[in-house]
Design a protein around this motif. Structure first.
Motif, short mmCIF file in Angstrom:
data_model
loop_
_atom_site.label_atom_id
_atom_site.label_comp_id
_atom_site.label_asym_id
_atom_site.label_seq_id
_atom_site.Cartn_x
_atom_site.Cartn_y
_atom_site.Cartn_z
N GLY A 13 4.66 -1.74 8.59
CA GLY A 13 5.43 -1.01 9.57
C GLY A 13 6.98 -1.34 9.17
O GLY A 13 7.90 -0.59 9.48
N GLY A 14 7.11 -2.20 8.15
CA GLY A 14 8.50 -2.66 7.72
C GLY A 14 9.18 -1.82 6.83
O GLY A 14 10.19 -1.28 6.69
N THR A 15 8.19 -1.29 5.80
CA THR A 15 8.65 -0.19 4.83
C THR A 15 8.70 1.02 5.38
O THR A 15 9.60 1.88 4.94
N ALA A 16 8.15 1.39 6.59
CA ALA A 16 8.33 2.62 7.46
C ALA A 16 9.53 2.60 7.83
O ALA A 16 10.07 3.82 8.04
N ARG A 17 10.07 1.46 8.50
CA ARG A 17 11.14 1.45 9.28
C ARG A 17 12.37 1.46 8.52
O ARG A 17 13.70 1.69 8.99
N ASP A 18 12.49 1.08 7.18
CA ASP A 18 13.38 0.95 6.55
C ASP A 18 14.06 2.35 5.95
O ASP A 18 13.03 2.95 5.31
N LYS A 19 15.01 2.61 5.92
CA LYS A 19 15.56 4.05 5.85
C LYS A 19 15.82 4.29 4.14
O LYS A 19 15.70 5.32 3.93
N ASN A 20 15.79 3.09 3.56
CA ASN A 20 15.71 3.28 1.87
C ASN A 20 14.27 3.55 1.28
O ASN A 20 14.25 3.87 0.08
N LEU A 21 13.38 3.35 2.09
CA LEU A 21 12.09 3.51 1.50
C LEU A 21 11.18 4.46 2.24
O LEU A 21 11.50 4.78 3.42
N VAL A 22 10.04 5.07 1.56
CA VAL A 22 9.34 5.95 2.23
C VAL A 22 7.83 5.91 1.89
O VAL A 22 7.60 5.15 0.69
N ASN A 23 7.02 5.47 2.81
CA ASN A 23 5.59 5.21 2.73
C ASN A 23 4.71 6.46 2.25
O ASN A 23 5.20 7.32 2.62
N VAL A 24 3.74 6.15 1.24
CA VAL A 24 2.84 6.96 1.02
C VAL A 24 1.51 6.58 1.18
O VAL A 24 0.87 5.61 0.60
N PRO A 25 0.69 7.58 2.05
CA PRO A 25 -0.64 6.97 2.43
C PRO A 25 -1.68 7.12 1.67
O PRO A 25 -2.74 7.61 1.90
N ILE A 26 -1.63 6.45 0.43
CA ILE A 26 -2.71 6.83 -0.66
C ILE A 26 -2.99 5.33 -1.03
O ILE A 26 -1.96 4.47 -1.52
N THR A 27 -4.31 5.10 -1.37
CA THR A 27 -4.67 3.84 -1.79
C THR A 27 -5.66 3.89 -3.16
O THR A 27 -5.82 3.14 -3.99
N GLU A 28 -6.31 4.90 -3.30
CA GLU A 28 -7.28 5.43 -4.17
C GLU A 28 -6.47 5.60 -5.56
O GLU A 28 -5.47 6.38 -5.55
N ILE A 29 -6.77 5.05 -6.72
CA ILE A 29 -6.07 4.98 -7.95
C ILE A 29 -5.78 6.38 -8.52
O ILE A 29 -4.60 6.67 -8.67
N ALA A 30 -6.99 7.26 -8.45
CA ALA A 30 -6.88 8.55 -9.23
C ALA A 30 -5.79 9.31 -8.39
O ALA A 30 -5.07 10.25 -9.03
N GLU A 31 -6.06 9.24 -7.06
CA GLU A 31 -5.26 9.92 -6.16
C GLU A 31 -3.77 9.60 -6.34
O GLU A 31 -2.96 10.40 -6.23
N LEU A 32 -3.65 8.42 -6.44
CA LEU A 32 -2.30 7.88 -6.63
C LEU A 32 -1.62 8.27 -7.98
O LEU A 32 -0.62 8.52 -7.85
N ARG A 33 -2.31 8.28 -8.91
CA ARG A 33 -1.92 8.84 -10.28
C ARG A 33 -1.51 10.27 -10.11
O ARG A 33 -0.70 10.75 -10.65
N GLN A 34 -2.49 10.92 -9.50
CA GLN A 34 -1.98 12.41 -9.36
C GLN A 34 -0.64 12.68 -8.81
O GLN A 34 0.03 13.43 -8.61
N TRP A 35 -0.51 11.83 -7.62
CA TRP A 35 0.71 11.89 -6.69
C TRP A 35 1.91 11.72 -7.53
O TRP A 35 2.89 12.24 -7.39
N VAL A 36 1.64 10.56 -8.28
CA VAL A 36 2.70 9.97 -9.48
C VAL A 36 3.25 11.08 -10.20
O VAL A 36 4.41 11.30 -10.49
N MET A 37 2.28 11.61 -10.76
CA MET A 37 2.54 12.98 -11.81
C MET A 37 3.30 13.92 -11.13
O MET A 37 4.05 14.58 -11.49
N ALA A 38 2.47 14.45 -9.93
CA ALA A 38 3.11 15.54 -9.24
C ALA A 38 4.69 15.16 -8.94
O ALA A 38 5.32 16.13 -8.70
N ASN A 39 4.73 14.03 -8.48
CA ASN A 39 6.03 13.71 -7.84
C ASN A 39 7.21 13.05 -8.94
O ASN A 39 8.21 12.79 -8.38
N ARG A 40 6.81 13.15 -10.11
CA ARG A 40 7.68 12.61 -10.98
C ARG A 40 8.29 11.35 -10.95
O ARG A 40 9.35 10.96 -10.97
N ILE A 41 7.16 10.51 -10.55
CA ILE A 41 7.76 8.80 -10.40
C ILE A 41 7.76 8.46 -11.92
O ILE A 41 6.96 8.43 -12.91
#
Ligand code: AMP
Ligand code: GLY
Length: 428
Positions: free
Chosen positions: A35-63
């Motif tokens: 809830g704290g990272t959600a309400r901080d305007k400098n931060l954005v939450n990403v609702p993913i916890t599974e590793i392979a899915e997270l890696r795909q998100w990181v690649m797609a979003n050029r993290i």
């Protein structure tokens, strides 16, 4: 730069908060966050916890950089997976994370590399474990092998407690420990006396850089009474870690660990946390290793860090930590944890939280077990908030932290009123 912090606790809120202050940052994401990272305007939450899915998100979003907060994804191999795909991530490999995920591994490692630790034996057979405890007597310490969210250790003050602990760790697994290969195991070790401190470093595989020292408060109630918890408050620096103890910790524990891991073919990268027991003569023994930063220690430590954490993480993921010198605020930082009703056994969720102050650079309320619902913040886990302040002395930090705490409310809120008492005994 776009950076991702993995995790959902107070430590991750603090890491994300600190990273987002860097001028290099375009956006800091937190997966899954709270809830704290959600309400901080400098931060954005990403609702993913599974590793392979997270890696795909990181690649797609050029993290460009991922920083891992908790032990579970490290023990599950998130670093191995990300690196195999050419991604920049700070943390130990799955093999190296065994320093935390297996007590049997870490104790055998320390014995092999002559790193000071309590005398111990490892058992899979309950009858042999019972016989060992009878032979050694109490007090004695029984530890489950495997991640147990801080609940896998029983400091048995009498034989009956020790025998019960063996049965529920080896026979019932009523703690829900994530067993390592080979099934349930316990480490039984000598009871150590002294004062504990948290000693954390960063390692890039070669170079080691110490963070500021800190001290946690593991028991639920004032005066170190009640059940063990994940940690009810912390402050930095820890006066028990004198310059001499610091040098000794580096020489006897940290450097032999990094060199030993290298020698054993598990080069260590990431944060390394040694829980130390320091006796009145300044002799130290290693209670445990964690392969991550401590929670709540991270919150006060990062309040004191003046250096740009993104720069530090970039150096740490490219073998350049020998080029980094960390700058610290000379003041004391203190964090007081506010926990939910029923914590640690059965924390209640869904209590509305009111009275949260605006974020400031001398007082920050880091969120852990909170969720945002309809624009309101409510409890969603055991440790809910960590009120963290900077002040000129431990006493002033206490006054300030408890002032902020007084204004915050949720039903059933539990917290210790004596965070920092050991530092005050040291006359700081
Ligand atoms: P650990 O997860 O191994 O750090 O254990 C959790 C807590 O149990 C520590 O922070 C200590 O307070 C306590 N503890 C662990 N091992 C010992 C020991 N050998 N002697 C005394 N207390 C211990
Ligand atoms: N506060 C102790 C830990 O993070 O393990």
């Amino acid at each position: 730069m776009k950076v991702l912090v993995v995790g959902a606790g107070g430590r991750e809120h603090a890491l994300a908060w600190k990273l987002s202050q860097s001028e290099r940052i375009q956006q800091v994401y937190v997966a899954p966050g709270n809830g704290g990272t959600a309400r901080d305007k400098n931060l954005v939450n990403v609702p993913i916890t599974e590793i392979a899915e997270l890696r795909q998100w990181v690649m797609a979003n050029r993290i460009e950089l991922t920083v891992v907060g908790p032990e579970a994804p490290l023990a599950a191999g998130i670093v191995d997976d990300f690196r195999a795909h050419g991604l920049r991530i700070f943390g130990p490999t799955q093999a190296a994370a065994q320093l935390e995920s297996s007590k049997a591994f870490s104790k055998a490692f320390m014995q092999r590399h002559k790193i000071p630790t309590a005398e111990f034996e490892t058992f899979t057979d309950a009858a042999l474990a019972h016989a060992y405890v009878d032979r050694k007597g109490a007090p004695i310490v029984v530890k489950a092998d495997g991640l147990a969210a801080g609940k896998g250790v029983v400091v048995a003050m009498n034989l009956q407690e020790a025998h019960e602990a063996i049965d529920f760790m080896l026979l019932d697994n009523s703690l829900g420990v994530a067993h390592n290969t080979g099934g349930a195991r316990v480490v039984i070790e000598e009871f150590l006396q002294g004062e504990e401190a948290s000693f954390m470093v960063l390692c890039d595989g070669q170079n080691v850089l110490a963070l500021a020292t800190s001290q946690d408060h593991k028991r639920l109630q004032d005066g170190d009474q009640g059940p063990n918890t994940g940690g009810m408050g912390a402050y930095s620096p820890a006066p028990v870690v004198t310059a001499e103890v610091h040098a000794r910790a580096m020489r006897e524990v940290i450097l032999p660990t990094i060199r030993g891991m290298e020698k054993d073919g598990m080069t260590y990268t990431g944060f390394l946390y040694a829980g130390l027991m320091i006796d009145p003569q300044g002799q130290i023994k290693t209670l445990e290793f964690n392969c991550r930063m401590g929670d709540p220690e991270t919150q006060p430590i990062l309040m004191r860090l003046k250096s740009d954490l993104v720069d530090v993480m970039l150096a740490a993921t490219s073998g350049g930590l020998d080029q980094v010198e960390l700058a610290w605020d000379r003041r004391v930082a203190m964090g007081v944890v506010l926990a939910a009703a029923g914590y640690p056994m059965a924390p209640r969720k869904g209590d509305a939280i009111t009275g949260l102050p605006a974020d400031g650079c001398e007082a920050m309320v880091f969120h852990a077990g909170t969720a945002q619902r309809d624009g309101h913040i409510e409890t969603s886990g055991g440790r809910v908030l960590c009120v963290t302040v900077l002040a000129d002395s431990v006493r002033q930090a206490q006054t300030k932290a408890y002032e902020v705490t007084q204004a915050i409310h949720f039903d059933g809120m539990q917290y210790r009123r004596d965070i920092g008492y050991r530092a005050i005994k040291h006359n700081v």
